[in-house]
Design an enzyme around this catalytic site. Structure first.
Site, PDB file in Angstrom:
ATOM      1  N   HIS A   1       0.627  -1.236   0.302  1.00 45.82           N
ATOM      2  CA  HIS A   1       0.190   0.531  -0.464  1.00 45.82           C
ATOM      3  C   HIS A   1       0.839   0.994   0.178  1.00 45.82           C
ATOM      4  CE1 HIS A   1      -2.684   2.831   0.812  1.00 45.82           C
ATOM      5  NE2 HIS A   1      -2.107   3.206   2.324  1.00 45.82           N
TER       6      HIS A   1
ATOM      7  N   HIS B   1       1.062   5.979  -0.493  1.00 42.85           N
ATOM      8  CA  HIS B   1       0.042   7.332  -0.885  1.00 42.85           C
ATOM      9  C   HIS B   1       0.564   8.052  -2.333  1.00 42.85           C
ATOM     10  CE1 HIS B   1      -1.332   7.267   3.378  1.00 42.85           C
ATOM     11  NE2 HIS B   1      -0.804   6.255   2.855  1.00 42.85           N
TER      12      HIS B   1
ATOM     13  N   TYR C   1       0.417  -2.088 -21.362  1.00 44.79           N
ATOM     14  CA  TYR C   1       1.239  -2.537 -20.332  1.00 44.79           C
ATOM     15  C   TYR C   1       0.679  -2.416 -18.968  1.00 44.79           C
ATOM     16  CZ  TYR C   1       5.437  -4.680 -22.363  1.00 44.79           C
ATOM     17  OH  TYR C   1       6.534  -5.699 -22.974  1.00 44.79           O
TER      18      TYR C   1
END
Length: 221
Positions: free
Chosen positions: A96, A98, A121
């Protein structure tokens, strides 16, 4: 991958993402699924300066058994593993971040996906990226929506490798930290391309072009 190797790889990938600007400050986290539990980066840790010995260790139920205090997103990570392994049994890492360009796209988002199929891609390596409406960091409601998106796309024959949390950032997954990092890179760079085109957005790949990628490369769109 042994636990010792997984610890080193989490730190290597975290440092790489930090040094290249894909994560900043103490934002973001990385987890790896082990045979008997999970490793995850500690809460408020900078991914550029991780210590392998201090990564949080959890059992299969998500109870912490060692290391510094686990990131609050472990509940989301374990929910992702539980949902996605029905369609991608080898999934072993969730990242994860930001990432700036991905988050920027959500500030004026109008659809239920982060990006159209802009490049081959992106279609081959990432695929659909459902946009999950804003909830506070760590909210169980967000985890439920992520699991639903994984189930929905998997059942439709287009298993996903990423979701986008509105105003927070992407969660991506793959079999290893290095492979998950590659998904994150492709996603963030495609978001950057989309923003660089300005108001005159390019046409997405056609259905015929996507079908060709699917036949040739097993694209996930």
């Amino acid at each position: 991958m042994t636990e010792s190797q997984a610890r080193e790889e989490i730190c290597r990938v975290g440092r790489s993402l930090f040094e290249r600007g894909y994560v900043h400050a103490t934002a973001g986290n990385i987890s790896v699924r082990l045979d008997d539990g999970f490793l995850i980066t500690p809460t408020d840790a900078c991914l550029g300066f991780l210590d392998p010995a201090r990564l949080a260790r959890l059992d299969t139920q998500g109870n912490q058994t060692g290391g510094d205090r686990a990131s609050k997103t472990i509940a989301l990570h374990t929910r992702i593993y539980a949902a996605v392994r029905r369609f991608d049994a080898d999934t072993g890492c969730v990242i994860h971040t930001h990432s700036t360009h991905c988050v920027a796209l959500t500030l004026n988002a109008t659809g239920d996906e982060l990006l159209p199929p802009l490049t081959p891609y992106f279609v081959m390596k990432v695929g659909h990226v459902p946009l999950v409406p804003y909830h506070r960091p760590g909210a169980p409601e967000a985890a439920a929506l992520v699991a639903q998106a994984i189930e929905r796309h998997g059942a439709a024959g287009t298993p996903i490798r990423a979701v986008m949390l509105e105003r927070l950032g992407p969660n991506v997954w793959h079999e290893s930290p290095a492979a998950a990092m590659a998904v994150l890179e492709e996603l963030e760079e495609t978001a950057k391309l989309h923003l660089l085109t300005g108001p005159a957005k390019p046409e997405p790949l056609s259905n015929e072009q996507i079908d060709e990628l699917r036949r040739t490369f097993g694209a996930r769109w």
